[in-house]
Design an enzyme around this catalytic site. Structure first.
Site, PDB file in Angstrom:
ATOM      1  N   ALA B  12       0.800  -1.230   0.000  1.00 28.74           N
ATOM      2  CA  ALA B  12       0.000   0.000   0.000  1.00 28.74           C
ATOM      3  C   ALA B  12       0.833   1.282   0.000  1.00 28.74           C
ATOM      4  O   ALA B  12       0.706   2.128  -0.905  1.00 28.74           O
ATOM      5  CB  ALA B  12      -0.949  -0.003   1.190  1.00 28.74           C
ATOM      6  N   ALA B  13       1.699   1.450   1.005  1.00 29.70           N
ATOM      7  CA  ALA B  13       2.447   2.697   1.125  1.00 29.70           C
ATOM      8  C   ALA B  13       3.419   2.850  -0.042  1.00 29.70           C
ATOM      9  O   ALA B  13       3.512   3.918  -0.658  1.00 29.70           O
ATOM     10  CB  ALA B  13       3.198   2.739   2.455  1.00 29.70           C
ATOM     11  N   CYS B  44      -6.453  -6.781   4.465  1.00 33.31           N
ATOM     12  CA  CYS B  44      -7.698  -6.801   5.243  1.00 33.31           C
ATOM     13  C   CYS B  44      -8.757  -7.693   4.622  1.00 33.31           C
ATOM     14  O   CYS B  44      -9.758  -8.002   5.259  1.00 33.31           O
ATOM     15  CB  CYS B  44      -8.258  -5.393   5.385  1.00 33.31           C
ATOM     16  SG  CYS B  44      -7.142  -4.294   6.262  1.00 33.31           S
ATOM     17  N   ASN B 330      -1.793   4.090   2.893  1.00 32.75           N
ATOM     18  CA  ASN B 330      -2.070   4.646   1.572  1.00 32.75           C
ATOM     19  C   ASN B 330      -1.851   6.153   1.543  1.00 32.75           C
ATOM     20  O   ASN B 330      -1.234   6.683   0.627  1.00 32.75           O
ATOM     21  CB  ASN B 330      -3.525   4.347   1.174  1.00 32.75           C
ATOM     22  CG  ASN B 330      -3.678   2.980   0.547  1.00 32.75           C
ATOM     23  OD1 ASN B 330      -3.511   2.819  -0.650  1.00 32.75           O
ATOM     24  ND2 ASN B 330      -3.957   1.969   1.359  1.00 32.75           N
TER      25      ASN B 330
END
Lengths: 475, 475
Positions: B12-13, B44, B330
């Protein structure tokens, strides 16, 4: 001992004030005058009673007269206040036993709003209803029943209801075609309610959009939903008259459209019920609602107004506004009750937060949209986005449409709307809270909102809107 | 032309940063090193994949390697960064073709978190899974299949998945009794997932409460829900070891409790994946996460960290905190990407907003609860209330429990939780927004939240909690 706290009107604002005052100052005498038989009823529940999801009228009462009496409030139903004399500090009351002058120490005007029918002719015909009050709701539901059914038993509320009216409509053959005049939220809710009874439902809306305070994106989504559910929409049609021989038989529009109908619900607007104050010198705002300060007090010491008859300060503009809503009425009433009892309590501001269910669509709005923002002197920038309600891979994710409006220079958030079928409505509270806090779009964009696949995507639809609008502001 | 923007970690990051940087500065070279085969996947969503609500592994990918390539990002999977040299401004990378030193202009450490299994023995037995990554999820779902089914076809993700592991578990007889070690949110979600497959599910939780970051009221509601759904809870039981001959056969607790099991999911915690930075002089916080400033930058110019391996400033305390969550990863990644591209963008603060579904219960939490508030030096006052989710007369109204925590002196809101089955989770966003704005309880109480019978009572449960807590503060 001071003169009593007198409350005019026994609904949300009035009884909230009376109850709070008695709780905080049990020794203070509190008298509530209510001109009708009903008190403390849930106006917003009427469409669901007509639909049949709420079984009996009494389910819509928050408090019965007995509950009120238990709070040691002197409630006098069928007592109409006909005059206020601020100099003498009395009100004139007409009741079953004649007219009396009642002195007050503090006075709360909580007379609510009344339905307006505009310039439409024939709204007094049988079968035409304003849907403003439980007696209207009871009559409509009785009308929907087969004459073989026991209308009084079905609608309930026997202690209060207009029995003659219920029995009269109960005896009629049920309507087959309904016209709803006015596509505001009552109109939309009634379309759902009447469709549930199998009626052929037509909605007439003078402007081109349904529920116009919710803006275009929501209006279009609601129009699509209503059409999908079988409701016929007549947008841009101005209803001229309802016609018939005693009973509504026909609806005629200014443009020539006509339709045979046997039920008409007219919901074209409400106005504050403030005729009582004419000539008293108590100031009314431009909509005719009572002008008050942050404690709900008028310029006359000891005279307060709260609820649908009063103005509130608007969260975004800080200026007085007339936005009749249930929470505002309850909260302002409660605050006035506390203030009168000796604990000065601000009534709070109104952001115009509203949500409405249109069949499966959940709609919300808050604050100022494009037009309202311009009128208030802002330079609005608007963005509408569509994003998923849940993670895309999670079952039940649906498109949710969010509009946000901000001021170009200050980048302050001014308002927003939302529409979608999956938990959309309550998400407007995020925007309402941001408005209460005078947040900028950037601050909203950086707010840590909830994410879990069943409930929200990583970027919640409101965050997506804030992100895109913020990008637009930076361009 | 400057040296490339190098990103360590393709989830994500990392990919948010890479994508944003490429969008804002298309000429900048961006290289992402990912040690595994998977990129940009929805951690998730794993429980819902195990449950079967998400059909295929590939549904959990936000971006495929092809998507990443289209963005002109140089993504190198199966390349592990083994060392960072801040003085030389290089990273050492081990890939299929050997080891190289890669110079960087800017560097983002986005190495995420890893599952910890604590002092529990036997977590390496077959049939014991940490559920941390798609390969674990794939293996568990393969294990649940009858050996006659085609496990590889069922789980999907053939281009990335550990095929040998999937086929091996797919060939085993499906488990009948599952132990979930750790009653955090992954544990609760897995209880639902495994129950859906008909397993006899047991949850072991060392403390007396499930999902402890959500506080007692939510923990108790979730415990009741799990029990009603047939899950056996072992609260206050510390798991000592998993035992078996190659395969998990038995679970043993410190207190003597033992249970025969053939599947164990161990979810007792995660830790930031920052071993790579040992000896570099880059500062880590007390939880071992990378210390960064408001732009996500470490004390070394041009070295950033974002996502589950990094700290963020906490919305309530303003102090650094390690709260690994998907949105934060994010958003922080995206902000670092913008900053590196020349548009300095704050990463935002973290309020610890989290929501979780426990069968039919929707749970939310945000900010500091009683214990956390005390640790941070506040004097917390806590109130828990139960209120209806809709108007009482409207079908489907259920009890919703809200806890709010405030500081006694400043009356500032510090945090809150919510639990209920009717649109409860997303309501936590109201509290999250109030925290972002440093609102007092009184300000929240006066916020104009939405009311309509199908969605909320006049006083929304959060307003009820604010009203009661405010009363308590005034006592």
């Amino acid at each position: 001992m001071s003169d009593p706290f007198v409350v005019i009107g026994g609904d949300a604002a009035g009884l909230s004030a009376a109850s709070k005052c008695k709780r905080e100052a049990p020794d203070r005498e509190v008298i509530v005058f209510e001109k009708g038989r009903w008190v403390s009823y849930a106006h917003c529940g009427e469409p669901y009673f007509v639909k049949g999801e709420v079984e009996k009228l009494e389910n819509l009462l928050s408090l019965t007269p007995e509950d009120v009496a238990e709070r040691d409030i002197d409630l006098r139903r069928e007592h109409e206040v006909t005059a206020v004399d601020p100099d003498a500090e009395t009100v004139t009351v007409e009741g079953p036993d004649g007219e009396v002058d009642q002195p007050y120490g503090d006075l709360l005007v909580a007379t609510g709003a009344r339905a307006v029918t505009g310039p439409i002719e024939g709204t007094d015909l049988d079968g035409a209803f304003p849907l403003h009050g439980l007696d209207d709701a009871a009559a409509i539901r009785a009308f929907l029943l087969d004459p073989s059914e026991d209308a009084l038993a079905d609608v309930g509320g026997q202690d209060f209801v207009d029995r003659e009216r219920v029995e009269r409509f109960g005896a009629m053959m049920p309507p087959e075609t309904a016209a709803i005049v006015g596509g505001g939220y009552v109109g939309v809710e009634m379309a759902e309610a009447l469709s549930a009874h199998g009626l052929d439902v037509h909605v007439f809306q003078r402007s081109g959009h349904l529920i116009s305070p919710f803006g275009e994106a929501v209006g279009e989504a609601v129009a699509e939903e209503l059409r999908e559910q079988g409701v016929t929409l007549h947008l841009g049609e101005e209803v001229d008259r309802l016609a018939g021989d005693g009973r509504v038989e026909r609806l005629e529009c200014a443009g020539g459209t006509a339709l045979d109908v046997d039920l008409a619900v007219v919901g074209v607007g409400v106005a504050p019920n403030t005729g009582l104050l004419e000539g008293t010198g108590i100031e009314l705002g431009e909509d005719g609602a009572v002008a008050v300060d942050e404690y709900g007090e008028t310029a006359r010491d000891g005279i307060y107004a709260a609820g649908d008859c009063a103005e509130d300060d608007h969260t975004v503009t800080g200026e007085p506004a007339w936005v009749p809503l249930g929470l505002t009425a309850n909260r302002a009433g409660r605050a006035v009750g506390a203030t009168v009892a000796g604990d000065p309590t601000p009534v709070g501001e109104v952001a115009g937060t509203a949500v409405v269910k249109a069949f499966e669509q959940e709609c919300g709005r808050v604050g100022l949209l494009e037009d309202g923002a311009e009128d208030a002197g802002f330079d609005p920038v608007t963005e509408t986005i569509t994003a998923g309600s849940r993670s895309g891979y999670y079952p039940g994710a649906v498109e949710t449409t969010v509009t946000l409006v901000a001021d170009r220079d200050s980048e302050r958030l001014l308002g927003g709307t939302i529409v979608g079928t999956d938990r959309a409505a309550v998400r407007i509270d995020t925007v309402a809270t941001a408005l209460e806090a005078d947040m900028t779009v950037g601050e909203l964009e950086r707010t840590d909102l909830a994410y879990a696949p069943p409930f929200s995507p990583v970027w919640d639809p409101i965050l997506v809107a804030a992100k895109v609008l913020n990008g637009k502001l930076k361009d």
